[in-house]
Enzyme design. Structure first.
Site, PDB file in Angstrom:
ATOM      1  N   ALA A 163       0.867  -1.172   0.000  1.00 26.80           N
ATOM      2  CA  ALA A 163       0.000   0.000   0.000  1.00 26.80           C
ATOM      3  C   ALA A 163       0.904   1.222   0.000  1.00 26.80           C
ATOM      4  CB  ALA A 163      -0.890  -0.017   1.233  1.00 26.80           C
ATOM      5  N   GLY A 168       0.715  -5.084   0.946  1.00 25.10           N
ATOM      6  CA  GLY A 168      -0.474  -5.189   0.091  1.00 25.10           C
ATOM      7  C   GLY A 168      -0.176  -5.842  -1.252  1.00 25.10           C
TER       8      GLY A 168
HETATM    9  N1  CO8 Z   1       4.584   3.187  -0.685  1.00 25.08           N
HETATM   10  C1  CO8 Z   1       4.979   4.356  -1.241  1.00 25.08           C
HETATM   11  N2  CO8 Z   1       6.152   4.519  -1.878  1.00 25.08           N
HETATM   12  C2  CO8 Z   1       6.972   3.457  -1.946  1.00 25.08           C
HETATM   13  C3  CO8 Z   1       6.631   2.213  -1.404  1.00 25.08           C
HETATM   14  C4  CO8 Z   1       5.369   2.098  -0.739  1.00 25.08           C
HETATM   15  N3  CO8 Z   1       4.916   0.946  -0.233  1.00 25.08           N
HETATM   16  N4  CO8 Z   1       7.652   1.354  -1.616  1.00 25.08           N
HETATM   17  C5  CO8 Z   1       8.585   2.047  -2.281  1.00 25.08           C
HETATM   18  N5  CO8 Z   1       8.182   3.312  -2.493  1.00 25.08           N
HETATM   19  C6  CO8 Z   1       8.899   4.382  -3.172  1.00 25.08           C
HETATM   20  C7  CO8 Z   1      10.004   4.960  -2.317  1.00 25.08           C
HETATM   21  O1  CO8 Z   1       9.497   5.902  -1.409  1.00 25.08           O
HETATM   22  C8  CO8 Z   1      10.898   5.557  -3.373  1.00 25.08           C
HETATM   23  O2  CO8 Z   1      10.331   6.781  -3.809  1.00 25.08           O
HETATM   24  P1  CO8 Z   1      11.201   8.156  -3.720  1.00 25.08           P
HETATM   25  O3  CO8 Z   1      12.342   7.922  -4.685  1.00 25.08           O
HETATM   26  O4  CO8 Z   1      10.233   9.204  -4.166  1.00 25.08           O
HETATM   27  O5  CO8 Z   1      11.659   8.278  -2.329  1.00 25.08           O
HETATM   28  C9  CO8 Z   1      10.783   4.576  -4.542  1.00 25.08           C
HETATM   29  O6  CO8 Z   1       9.571   3.856  -4.307  1.00 25.08           O
HETATM   30  C10 CO8 Z   1      11.928   3.588  -4.602  1.00 25.08           C
HETATM   31  O7  CO8 Z   1      12.021   2.962  -3.346  1.00 25.08           O
HETATM   32  P2  CO8 Z   1      13.398   2.913  -2.489  1.00 25.08           P
HETATM   33  O8  CO8 Z   1      14.245   4.097  -2.792  1.00 25.08           O
HETATM   34  O9  CO8 Z   1      13.041   2.672  -1.071  1.00 25.08           O
HETATM   35  O10 CO8 Z   1      14.068   1.605  -3.146  1.00 25.08           O
HETATM   36  P3  CO8 Z   1      15.055   0.579  -2.449  1.00 25.08           P
HETATM   37  O11 CO8 Z   1      15.578  -0.278  -3.531  1.00 25.08           O
HETATM   38  O12 CO8 Z   1      16.028   1.269  -1.572  1.00 25.08           O
HETATM   39  O13 CO8 Z   1      14.078  -0.315  -1.510  1.00 25.08           O
HETATM   40  C11 CO8 Z   1      12.116  -1.541  -0.912  1.00 25.08           C
HETATM   41  C12 CO8 Z   1      13.055  -1.080  -2.043  1.00 25.08           C
HETATM   42  C13 CO8 Z   1      12.851  -2.512   0.005  1.00 25.08           C
HETATM   43  C14 CO8 Z   1      10.922  -2.234  -1.548  1.00 25.08           C
HETATM   44  C15 CO8 Z   1      11.663  -0.301  -0.101  1.00 25.08           C
HETATM   45  O14 CO8 Z   1      11.173   0.675  -1.001  1.00 25.08           O
HETATM   46  C16 CO8 Z   1      10.601  -0.586   0.900  1.00 25.08           C
HETATM   47  O15 CO8 Z   1      10.869  -1.133   1.964  1.00 25.08           O
HETATM   48  N6  CO8 Z   1       9.336  -0.197   0.591  1.00 25.08           N
HETATM   49  C17 CO8 Z   1       8.241  -0.331   1.497  1.00 25.08           C
HETATM   50  C18 CO8 Z   1       7.710  -1.738   1.495  1.00 25.08           C
HETATM   51  C19 CO8 Z   1       6.608  -1.891   2.515  1.00 25.08           C
HETATM   52  O16 CO8 Z   1       6.787  -1.654   3.690  1.00 25.08           O
HETATM   53  N7  CO8 Z   1       5.419  -2.328   2.056  1.00 25.08           N
HETATM   54  C20 CO8 Z   1       4.284  -2.523   2.897  1.00 25.08           C
HETATM   55  C21 CO8 Z   1       3.487  -1.261   3.029  1.00 25.08           C
HETATM   56  S1  CO8 Z   1       2.190  -1.420   4.236  1.00 25.08           S
HETATM   57  C22 CO8 Z   1       0.986  -2.301   3.416  1.00 25.08           C
HETATM   58  O17 CO8 Z   1       1.146  -2.691   2.281  1.00 25.08           O
HETATM   59  C23 CO8 Z   1      -0.264  -2.565   4.184  1.00 25.08           C
HETATM   60  C24 CO8 Z   1      -1.350  -3.195   3.315  1.00 25.08           C
HETATM   61  C25 CO8 Z   1      -2.699  -3.132   3.992  1.00 25.08           C
HETATM   62  C26 CO8 Z   1      -3.158  -1.699   4.107  1.00 25.08           C
HETATM   63  C27 CO8 Z   1      -4.562  -1.613   4.593  1.00 25.08           C
HETATM   64  C28 CO8 Z   1      -5.088  -0.189   4.703  1.00 25.08           C
HETATM   65  C29 CO8 Z   1      -4.658   0.777   3.612  1.00 25.08           C
END
Ligand code: CO8
Length: 260
Positions: free
Chosen positions: A67, A112
């Protein structure tokens, strides 16, 4: 509805849906969830000739990285509950879709994104795919059905471990655990997903729909799956397709199913 975050293309009656927010690793923002809901509640059911649907992510880094965390700060109390409800309702539309839906997991399938993949009927993982439920890192839990479907797919012990540690697993481990049906070289996820749908498209369409319903019945609260299967079996025996399938077998020819 105009799709902004989903890219749709249809070829040979297979719909390829690409989550198209590459810069955000295809994270599911509110708009994307609205589009996904519309797709599975109205658009896809109206495309009656479809053989199946493939879901995949734009670029070569992510299927869906979860998400959209950047929208999360507005999500408190009841609002969070409503968002989880809407997400679960949407994912149930996918799980209950009458034709095969296959996730072509071409990178991160986190939070998600992992939940979305698990709502699909089958999952093809590319070698670079990574699966995980990292919500505890944010102080929340999976909300789109992750605690339930991960437990269904990999069992309680591994589900608890993955949801409590938030750690990612690679494609090989996902395959070993039964989370991924296949692991393929990077870039071949969609091709494999299409192959799987083409295989099912040679079978009776009503039979395929009843298989999906009956397997889902195992997990439905208050539903006796065995009784459900008996009823569904009875329904398939009343179809023209069944007569065609059995006749073709005795005549040693390929059946021509019409979905009737
Ligand atoms: N949401 C928003 N933006 C994201 C997300 C995300 N889930 N994941 C990555 N991005 C963005 C980053 O912010 C970044 O953008 P910017 O350059 O503008 O800062 C871009 O994508 C690239 O990401 P990274 O620079 O972080 O790339 P890395 O290679 O360093 O890392 C990862 C990749 C490991 C995937 C890292 O981005 C990460 O940990 N992302 C988050 C993953 C996460 O925690 N997902 C779970 C989210 S919670 C959820 O899904 C709950 C679901 C149920 C919700 C119910 C109610 C809504």
């Amino acid at each position: 509805m105009t799709y902004e975050n989903l890219l749709l293309s249809e070829e040979n009656n297979i719909l390829i849906v690409t989550f198209n927010r590459e810069k955000a690793l295809n994270a599911l923002n509110r708009r994307t969830m609205l589009e996904l809901n519309h797709l599975f509640s109205e658009d896809a059911p109206a495309r009656t000739n479809l053989k199946g649907i493939v879901l995949t992510g734009a670029g070569d880094r992510a299927f869906v990285a979860g998400a959209d965390i950047k929208e999360f700060l507005e999500m408190e109390g009841e609002k969070g509950q409503n968002m989880a409800q809407y997400g679960q309702d949407t994912l149930f539309l996918i799980e209950r879709f009458s034709k095969p839906v296959v996730a072509a997991v071409n990178g991160f399938a986190l939070g998600g994104g992992c939940e979305l993949a698990m709502a699909c009927h089958l999952r093809v993982a590319g070698e670079k795919a990574r699966f995980g439920q990292p919500e505890v890192n944010l102080g929340i839990i999976p909300g789109y059905g992750g605690t339930q479907r991960l437990t269904q797919l990999v069992g309680k012990a591994k589900s608890l471990e993955l949801c409590m540690t938030g750690e990612m697993i690679d494609a090989t481990e996902a395959h070993r655990l039964g989370l991924a049906n296949y692991v393929v070289p990077a870039g071949e996820e969609v091709i494999m997903a299409i192959n799987l749908i083409e295989k099912t498209a040679t079978k009776g369409p009503i039979a395929i729909a009843k298989v999906i319903e009956s397997v889902n019945a195992f997990f439905e609260d208050g539903v006796d799956g065995f009784a459900y299967e008996i009823k569904a079996f009875g329904e398939t025996t009343n179809t023209t397709d069944f007569r065609e399938g059995a006749t073709a077998f005795t005549e040693k020819r390929t059946p021509k199913f019409e979905g009737k």
